[in-house]
Design a protein around this motif. Structure first.
Motif, short mmCIF file in Angstrom:
data_model
loop_
_atom_site.label_atom_id
_atom_site.label_comp_id
_atom_site.label_asym_id
_atom_site.label_seq_id
_atom_site.Cartn_x
_atom_site.Cartn_y
_atom_site.Cartn_z
N TRP A 13 0.82 -1.23 0.00
CA TRP A 13 0.00 0.00 0.00
C TRP A 13 0.84 1.26 0.00
N GLN A 50 -0.27 7.08 -6.29
CA GLN A 50 -1.42 8.00 -6.26
C GLN A 50 -0.94 9.44 -6.16
N GLY A 74 -13.40 1.71 -3.88
CA GLY A 74 -12.04 1.25 -4.11
C GLY A 74 -11.05 2.35 -3.77
N GLY A 94 -8.27 2.29 -2.09
CA GLY A 94 -6.84 1.99 -2.00
C GLY A 94 -6.25 2.68 -0.77
N PHE A 99 -6.78 10.12 -2.55
CA PHE A 99 -7.81 10.91 -3.21
C PHE A 99 -9.05 11.07 -2.33
N ASP A 134 -13.82 -0.02 0.41
CA ASP A 134 -12.85 -0.89 -0.27
C ASP A 134 -13.12 -2.33 0.18
N LYS A 135 -12.84 -3.28 -0.71
CA LYS A 135 -13.04 -4.68 -0.31
C LYS A 135 -11.85 -5.19 0.50
N ASN A 159 -17.33 -5.64 -0.72
CA ASN A 159 -17.10 -5.83 -2.15
C ASN A 159 -18.23 -5.16 -2.91
N ALA A 160 -17.91 -4.12 -3.67
CA ALA A 160 -18.94 -3.36 -4.37
C ALA A 160 -19.61 -4.18 -5.48
N GLU A 161 -19.02 -5.32 -5.81
CA GLU A 161 -19.65 -6.19 -6.81
C GLU A 161 -20.77 -7.01 -6.19
N THR A 200 -12.57 5.38 -9.55
CA THR A 200 -11.36 5.73 -10.29
C THR A 200 -10.28 4.68 -10.10
N ASP A 201 -9.79 4.21 -11.21
CA ASP A 201 -8.74 3.17 -11.25
C ASP A 201 -9.12 1.96 -10.42
N HIS A 253 -9.23 -3.51 -11.53
CA HIS A 253 -8.90 -4.37 -10.38
C HIS A 253 -10.09 -5.25 -9.98
C1 LIG Z 1 -5.49 1.07 -7.53
S1 LIG Z 1 -6.57 1.17 -6.16
C2 LIG Z 1 -7.46 2.62 -6.67
C3 LIG Z 1 -7.42 3.69 -5.62
C4 LIG Z 1 -8.08 5.00 -5.99
N1 LIG Z 1 -9.49 4.87 -6.27
C5 LIG Z 1 -7.37 5.70 -7.14
O1 LIG Z 1 -8.05 6.32 -7.97
O2 LIG Z 1 -6.14 5.70 -7.18
C6 LIG Z 1 -7.83 -0.04 -6.47
C7 LIG Z 1 -8.62 -0.39 -5.23
O3 LIG Z 1 -9.88 -0.94 -5.61
C8 LIG Z 1 -10.22 -1.93 -4.68
N2 LIG Z 1 -11.26 -2.78 -5.28
C9 LIG Z 1 -11.15 -3.54 -6.39
N3 LIG Z 1 -12.32 -4.18 -6.63
C10 LIG Z 1 -13.19 -3.78 -5.66
C11 LIG Z 1 -14.53 -4.10 -5.36
N4 LIG Z 1 -15.21 -4.95 -6.12
N5 LIG Z 1 -15.11 -3.53 -4.28
C12 LIG Z 1 -14.42 -2.67 -3.50
N6 LIG Z 1 -13.13 -2.34 -3.72
C13 LIG Z 1 -12.52 -2.89 -4.79
C14 LIG Z 1 -8.91 -2.63 -4.40
O4 LIG Z 1 -8.96 -3.33 -3.16
C15 LIG Z 1 -7.94 -1.45 -4.38
O5 LIG Z 1 -7.75 -0.95 -3.08
#
Ligand SMILES: C[S@@+](CC[C@H](N)C(=O)[O-])C[C@H]1O[C@@H](n2cnc3c(N)ncnc32)[C@H](O)[C@@H]1O
Length: 192
Positions: A12, A19, A45, A47, A51, A69-70, A95-97, A112-113, A117
């Motif tokens: 992290w 970031q 998400g 991270g 942000f 975040d998951k 988990n947002a899914e 975002t981003d 993932h």
């Molecule tokens: C690269 S980080 C992005 C951080 C930030 N949003 C950005 O714009 O830089 C991706 C994050 O998304 C989270 N993530 C991926 N799939 C997810 C889901 N289905 N539900 C919640 N979080 C999720 C991961 O655990 C990770 O911490």
């Protein structure tokens, strides 16, 4: 570059460093989403949450940030950085899914981003669509698959703008606008 969807190969601290390198993007995202004092934002998400803190400052004490975040580790890492006075942030490990039930009403959703993932980007978008009211602004930003690949995830691990548009349309979203940004990014603003 080695790419793991769960970022387990990176750590992290390193994700935070990355970031911070592209922080100018966040100002554009907040402008595109028209983020204002007192608004409620779901940040999916987060991270390391660099942000997320910007959003918390932008909405102020009257606003609310659902920081979701998951990964429990990501949230723990983020919460170490959150000062006590940041009482407008509600951390949610989910988990947002699967479900957004723990999230209240929001004005804006930031994704975002995250989609590159996600195990199922379309399920994530479907859940967001189900959760929000009309007039909610949904901002997606991603590394562009159609770029040089000099920074960020390998091109084969990115999700193209066309694919996101296809998913968004199929779950019911309407497109408001889209465009390209620095740092090999594109954005898309959606509404219900
Ligand atoms: C690269 S980080 C992005 C951080 C930030 N949003 C950005 O714009 O830089 C991706 C994050 O998304 C989270 N993530 C991926 N799939 C997810 C889901 N289905 N539900 C919640 N979080 C999720 C991961 O655990 C990770 O911490």
């Amino acid at each position: 570059m080695d790419f793991h969807k769960d970022l387990s190969n990176v750590g992290w601290e390193e994700v935070k460093r990355r970031q911070l390198e592209r922080v100018p993007l966040v100002y554009e995202w907040m402008k595109l989403a028209d983020m204002k004092q007192g608004e409620s934002v779901l940040d999916i998400g987060i991270g390391p949450g660099v942000f997320t803190l910007q959003y918390a400052n932008s909405v102020g004490e009257e606003g609310t940030i659902y920081a979701l975040d998951k990964s429990e580790e990501a949230l723990d890492f983020f919460l170490r950085d959150v000062k006590e006075k940041m009482n407008n942030i509600i951390p949610i490990c989910r988990n947002a899914e699967t479900s957004l039930d723990a999230v209240g009403n929001v004005d804006i959703v930031m994704i975002t981003d995250v989609l590159h993932h996600a195990d199922s980007p379309i399920d994530l978008l479907r859940n967001v669509y189900k959760h929000i009211n009309v007039d909610v602004r949904v901002l997606i930003a991603e590394f562009d698959k159609d770029s040089k690949g000099q920074i960020g995830p390998p091109l084969q691990n990115r999700i193209s703008k066309e694919e996101v548009k296809k998913f968004a349309k199929s779950v019911g979203f309407q497109e408001v606008k889209d465009g390209n940004q620095d740092y090999e990014h594109y954005y898309m603003l959606l509404k219900k």
